[in-house]
Design a protein around this motif. Sequence first.
Motif, PDB file in Angstrom:
ATOM      1  N   UNK A 110       0.865  -1.270   0.283  1.00 49.67           N
ATOM      2  CA  UNK A 110      -0.164  -0.145   0.601  1.00 49.67           C
ATOM      3  C   UNK A 110       0.930   1.450  -0.052  1.00 49.67           C
ATOM      4  N   UNK A 111       1.924   1.385   0.394  1.00 44.80           N
ATOM      5  CA  UNK A 111       2.658   2.679   0.505  1.00 44.80           C
ATOM      6  C   UNK A 111       3.096   2.755  -1.106  1.00 44.80           C
ATOM      7  N   UNK A 112       3.645   1.898  -1.305  1.00 44.95           N
ATOM      8  CA  UNK A 112       3.599   2.182  -2.922  1.00 44.95           C
ATOM      9  C   UNK A 112       2.139   2.616  -4.031  1.00 44.95           C
ATOM     10  N   UNK A 113       1.494   2.144  -3.826  1.00 47.44           N
ATOM     11  CA  UNK A 113       0.176   1.755  -4.750  1.00 47.44           C
ATOM     12  C   UNK A 113      -0.480   3.258  -4.339  1.00 47.44           C
ATOM     13  N   UNK A 114      -1.042   3.747  -5.456  1.00 52.16           N
ATOM     14  CA  UNK A 114      -2.487   4.340  -5.292  1.00 52.16           C
ATOM     15  C   UNK A 114      -3.844   4.141  -5.515  1.00 52.16           C
ATOM     16  N   UNK A 115      -4.404   3.242  -5.655  1.00 48.96           N
ATOM     17  CA  UNK A 115      -5.424   2.499  -6.197  1.00 48.96           C
ATOM     18  C   UNK A 115      -6.752   3.792  -6.747  1.00 48.96           C
ATOM     19  N   UNK A 116      -6.820   4.393  -8.108  1.00 52.06           N
ATOM     20  CA  UNK A 116      -7.715   5.249  -8.262  1.00 52.06           C
ATOM     21  C   UNK A 116      -9.407   4.538  -9.155  1.00 52.06           C
ATOM     22  N   UNK A 117     -10.476   4.956  -8.111  1.00 51.53           N
ATOM     23  CA  UNK A 117     -11.446   4.580  -9.293  1.00 51.53           C
ATOM     24  C   UNK A 117     -11.872   5.290 -10.187  1.00 51.53           C
ATOM     25  N   UNK A 118     -11.345   4.534 -11.548  1.00 51.87           N
ATOM     26  CA  UNK A 118     -11.572   4.607 -12.976  1.00 51.87           C
ATOM     27  C   UNK A 118     -13.244   4.089 -13.543  1.00 51.87           C
ATOM     28  N   UNK A 119     -13.881   4.024 -12.381  1.00 48.76           N
ATOM     29  CA  UNK A 119     -15.138   4.145 -13.091  1.00 48.76           C
ATOM     30  C   UNK A 119     -15.660   5.460 -12.820  1.00 48.76           C
ATOM     31  N   UNK A 120     -14.989   6.532 -12.355  1.00 52.96           N
ATOM     32  CA  UNK A 120     -15.518   7.696 -12.396  1.00 52.96           C
ATOM     33  C   UNK A 120     -15.678   8.729 -13.555  1.00 52.96           C
ATOM     34  N   UNK A 121     -16.424   9.394 -13.822  1.00 58.30           N
ATOM     35  CA  UNK A 121     -16.245   9.965 -14.977  1.00 58.30           C
ATOM     36  C   UNK A 121     -14.200  10.545 -15.119  1.00 58.30           C
ATOM     37  N   UNK A 122     -14.192  11.648 -16.427  1.00 54.70           N
ATOM     38  CA  UNK A 122     -13.044  11.715 -16.525  1.00 54.70           C
ATOM     39  C   UNK A 122     -11.987  13.228 -15.230  1.00 54.70           C
ATOM     40  N   UNK A 123     -13.173  13.989 -15.099  1.00 54.92           N
ATOM     41  CA  UNK A 123     -13.253  15.282 -14.799  1.00 54.92           C
ATOM     42  C   UNK A 123     -12.384  14.579 -12.401  1.00 54.92           C
ATOM     43  N   UNK A 124     -12.430  13.715 -12.495  1.00 55.43           N
ATOM     44  CA  UNK A 124     -12.414  12.977 -11.134  1.00 55.43           C
ATOM     45  C   UNK A 124     -12.130  12.072 -10.994  1.00 55.43           C
ATOM     46  N   UNK A 125     -11.500  11.459 -11.737  1.00 53.69           N
ATOM     47  CA  UNK A 125     -10.333  10.436 -11.640  1.00 53.69           C
ATOM     48  C   UNK A 125      -8.740  11.623 -12.227  1.00 53.69           C
ATOM     49  N   UNK A 126      -9.188  12.496 -12.618  1.00 49.50           N
ATOM     50  CA  UNK A 126      -8.365  13.257 -12.435  1.00 49.50           C
ATOM     51  C   UNK A 126      -7.610  14.255 -11.658  1.00 49.50           C
ATOM     52  N   UNK A 127      -8.587  14.627 -11.452  1.00 49.22           N
ATOM     53  CA  UNK A 127      -8.649  15.269  -9.467  1.00 49.22           C
ATOM     54  C   UNK A 127      -8.059  14.379  -8.565  1.00 49.22           C
ATOM     55  N   UNK A 128      -8.118  12.950  -8.892  1.00 48.06           N
ATOM     56  CA  UNK A 128      -7.607  11.957  -7.938  1.00 48.06           C
ATOM     57  C   UNK A 128      -6.412  11.621  -7.960  1.00 48.06           C
ATOM     58  N   UNK A 129      -5.444  11.734  -9.449  1.00 45.79           N
ATOM     59  CA  UNK A 129      -4.643  11.763  -9.363  1.00 45.79           C
ATOM     60  C   UNK A 129      -3.887  12.652  -8.951  1.00 45.79           C
ATOM     61  N   UNK A 130      -4.349  14.208  -8.982  1.00 48.41           N
ATOM     62  CA  UNK A 130      -3.594  15.189  -8.560  1.00 48.41           C
ATOM     63  C   UNK A 130      -3.359  15.063  -6.685  1.00 48.41           C
ATOM     64  N   UNK A 131      -4.118  14.491  -6.982  1.00 41.79           N
ATOM     65  CA  UNK A 131      -4.380  14.859  -5.557  1.00 41.79           C
ATOM     66  C   UNK A 131      -2.878  13.720  -4.755  1.00 41.79           C
ATOM     67  N   UNK A 132      -3.535  12.429  -5.180  1.00 41.31           N
ATOM     68  CA  UNK A 132      -1.967  10.990  -4.762  1.00 41.31           C
ATOM     69  C   UNK A 132      -0.431  12.671  -5.279  1.00 41.31           C
TER      70      UNK A 132
END
Length: 208
Positions: A177-199
């Motif tokens: 878990x320390x290496x990985x960030x799991x992003x819910x890719x079923x969300x709309x694109x904007x939400x996916x990109x926002x989650x990537x930004x935060x991580x």
Amino acid sequence: MKGCLISLEGGEGAGKSTAMSHLAARIAARGVELVQVREPGGTETGEAIRRLLLDPASTGLCAETELLLMFASRAQLVRETVMPAIARGAVVLTDRFTDASFAYQGGGRGMDAGRIAELERWVCGIKPDLSFLLDLPVEQGLARARGRGPSDRIEGEADTFFERVRTAYRRRAAEEPARWRVIDASQPVDAVLAALDIALDAYFGAAR
Ligand code: Z5A
């Protein structure tokens, strides 16, 4: 900042293309050197191996050949591009890395994970510092991917193959878990990109 390796992983139709461009822009905006690569491929030799691996006409490839070709491409990429870039302080962003071999050849094809780990140590010698998993239900990903046009050799596999790939990816993320960030890719694109930004911001904030 020290050089580092960041990988982006996911099953079919996870949205890696959009995520790669977004991550690349965000990393470059930090004023660091960005080196963007993909697997299999990323070097002249690797791209030739990629054509062989993904060509639907390569019907006779056995699982061992497929695995070794993935690592042959990776060996070249690591020595020619990744290691020198990290050594000079660059951020290397890769579209897939060794975790894809654990997921596709290990999970999908059922190859022994211990053998793949041996290859990882011998051929590769490095692991990503940060890995993103774009995760979504297989059915949803395949519906997106199949809307894109003709399938390559691996995309033509059965849905059950991709279920095993997803399970293997999720297991790897849970184990480290320390290496990985799991992003819910079923969300709309904007939400996916926002989650990537935060991580990504959190990772660079902690690495500073
Ligand atoms: N492979 C392996 O077996 N072992 C290994 O060790 C390595 C690789 C390294 C490489 O193919 C293949 O090699 C890959 C794994 C295997 N096999 N397969 N199958 P690749 O690099 O050419 O392709 P890919 O990695 O499979 O995927 P891709 O084409 O780069 O991206 P994607 O994530 O599948 O999807 P996308 O093109 O970014 O998006 C698909 C569509 O969905 C597209 O129309 C988007 O506009 C749409 N999309 C994206 N995000 C969304 C959201 N959030 N909502 C709705 N629609 C969206």
